[in-house]
Design an enzyme around this catalytic site. Structure first.
Site, short mmCIF file in Angstrom:
data_model
loop_
_atom_site.label_atom_id
_atom_site.label_comp_id
_atom_site.label_asym_id
_atom_site.label_seq_id
_atom_site.Cartn_x
_atom_site.Cartn_y
_atom_site.Cartn_z
N ASP A 177 -31.56 -6.59 9.11
CA ASP A 177 -31.04 -7.57 8.15
C ASP A 177 -31.90 -7.54 6.88
OD1 ASP A 177 -29.38 -9.70 7.38
OD2 ASP A 177 -30.70 -11.23 8.25
N HIS A 197 -28.60 -18.79 1.53
CA HIS A 197 -29.47 -18.77 2.71
C HIS A 197 -30.20 -20.10 2.84
CE1 HIS A 197 -29.34 -14.23 2.05
NE2 HIS A 197 -28.84 -14.41 3.25
N GLY A 198 -30.37 -20.57 4.06
CA GLY A 198 -31.07 -21.85 4.29
C GLY A 198 -30.08 -22.99 4.36
N GLY A 228 -25.60 -16.49 5.01
CA GLY A 228 -25.84 -17.92 4.79
C GLY A 228 -24.89 -18.78 5.60
P1 13P Z 1 -28.80 -18.76 7.19
O1 13P Z 1 -30.25 -18.77 7.58
O2 13P Z 1 -28.51 -19.60 6.00
O3 13P Z 1 -27.92 -19.06 8.35
O4 13P Z 1 -28.47 -17.26 6.72
C1 13P Z 1 -28.70 -16.21 7.61
C2 13P Z 1 -28.36 -14.92 6.97
O5 13P Z 1 -27.50 -14.82 6.13
C3 13P Z 1 -29.11 -13.74 7.43
O6 13P Z 1 -28.82 -12.62 6.69
#
Ligand code: 13P
Length: 290
Positions: free
Chosen positions: A82, A180-181, A209
């Site tokens: 990732d 993200h987050g 995200g």
């Molecule tokens: P979140 O942590 O917001 O769920 O996002 C995860 C993500 O997109 C990993 O690539």
């Protein structure tokens, strides 16, 4: 069971109108939690590790863990890189056995992003490793990287067509308003943009995200071509909250078998919800094959 690529799985999911959930994992317990849930629901899922994850536990060990659980639980073993940004780093991990990688050049100018992704695709495809790349840039915090709102921008549908054609990628991560987050308020997802991208681009689309995105928005995104839904933050929060609660009730406790299991069960609850949301339950054939 071997570690497999995501190419055919994601293409199948997009064709059939469901999505494969991708869960960020960090250690043996989080891998185990995902794989237990996969076995319980007969669902495929992707174990997603960021560069930071592989500083904590090496890629080789993660591959061994994922492959071992896949074999003994009869579910697919998919370890995905990732948000990797470095060609050499990806080459080393593919040589170690990884079969699914994201090359994230979303911070680069378009032509540089294309050039980097093409190089990664050329290497990965020689080794049966599928490649995801991102166009546009999500805001928020992922791994050790923080992209502020001023630097986040949405995917241009016309550029997406050219990007996919010129790079030969297997899946495209789109920036359509998620971050993200955690969200301070409900994310404003640009479904019209996603629909246009989905009409022009036939490869599976990826939603980053995924934490905190309302269920109806995730379902609508899947209808419009999203075939992989990334979830990280929600899992970490659930795990940590359960461990904190356990320690509050057992201030003198120290046995990881008890507090880790609490964390894993809380994480699994979220994983089960996401499997339902993605429609990935019961997608395995007898014996765990896809
Ligand atoms: P979140 O942590 O917001 O769920 O996002 C995860 C993500 O997109 C990993 O690539």
């Amino acid at each position: 069971m071997a570690i497999i690529s995501t190419k055919y799985l994601l293409a199948r999911a997009r064709k059939e109108g469901w999505a494969v959930p991708a869960f960020n994992i960090h250690n043996a317990e989080t891998v185990q939690a995902v794989m237990e849930a996969c076995r319980e629901r007969r669902s495929p899922a992707i174990l997603a590790g960021t560069p930071g994850t592989f500083k904590h536990i090496a890629c080789q060990e993660m591959l061994a863990l994922g492959g071992t659980y896949a074999h003994s639980f009869g579910v697919p073993g998919i370890l995905h890189l990732d948000h990797h940004e470095d060609y050499d780093d990806i080459v080393i991990k593919v040589n170690a056995g990884v079969r699914s990688a994201m090359i994230d050049g979303s911070h680069l100018p378009f032509e540089e992003n294309v050039a980097l992704v093409r190089r990664v695709v050329a290497y990965c495809h020689l080794h049966d490793c599928s490649v995801e790349a991102e166009l546009g840039q999500l805001g928020g915090i992922e791994d050790d990287k923080n992209v502020d709102a001023a630097h986040a921008f949405l995917t241009d549908p016309q550029q997406a067509v050219a990007f996919v054609e010129r790079t030969g990628i297997d899946s495209l991560a789109v920036a359509i308003g998620t971050a993200h987050g955690l969200y301070a308020q409900r994310p404003n997802i640009d479904f019209a943009r996603l629909e246009e991208i989905g009409q022009q681009v036939s490869i599976p689309l990826v939603l980053h995200g995924g934490s905190g995105v309302p269920d109806e928005d995730v379902m609508q995104a899947i209808r419009l071509g999203i075939a992989k839904v990334n979830v990280g933050t929600e899992l970490k929060i659930a795990f940590a909250a359960a461990v904190k609660t356990w320690f509050a009730a057992h201030p003198d406790g120290s046995d990881p078998r008890y507090y880790m299991r609490e964390g894993m069960n809380a994480m699994k609850k979220v994983i089960h919800e996401k499997i339902t949301l993605c429609g990935s339950e019961d997608r395995l054939n007898p014996g765990g094959a896809l």
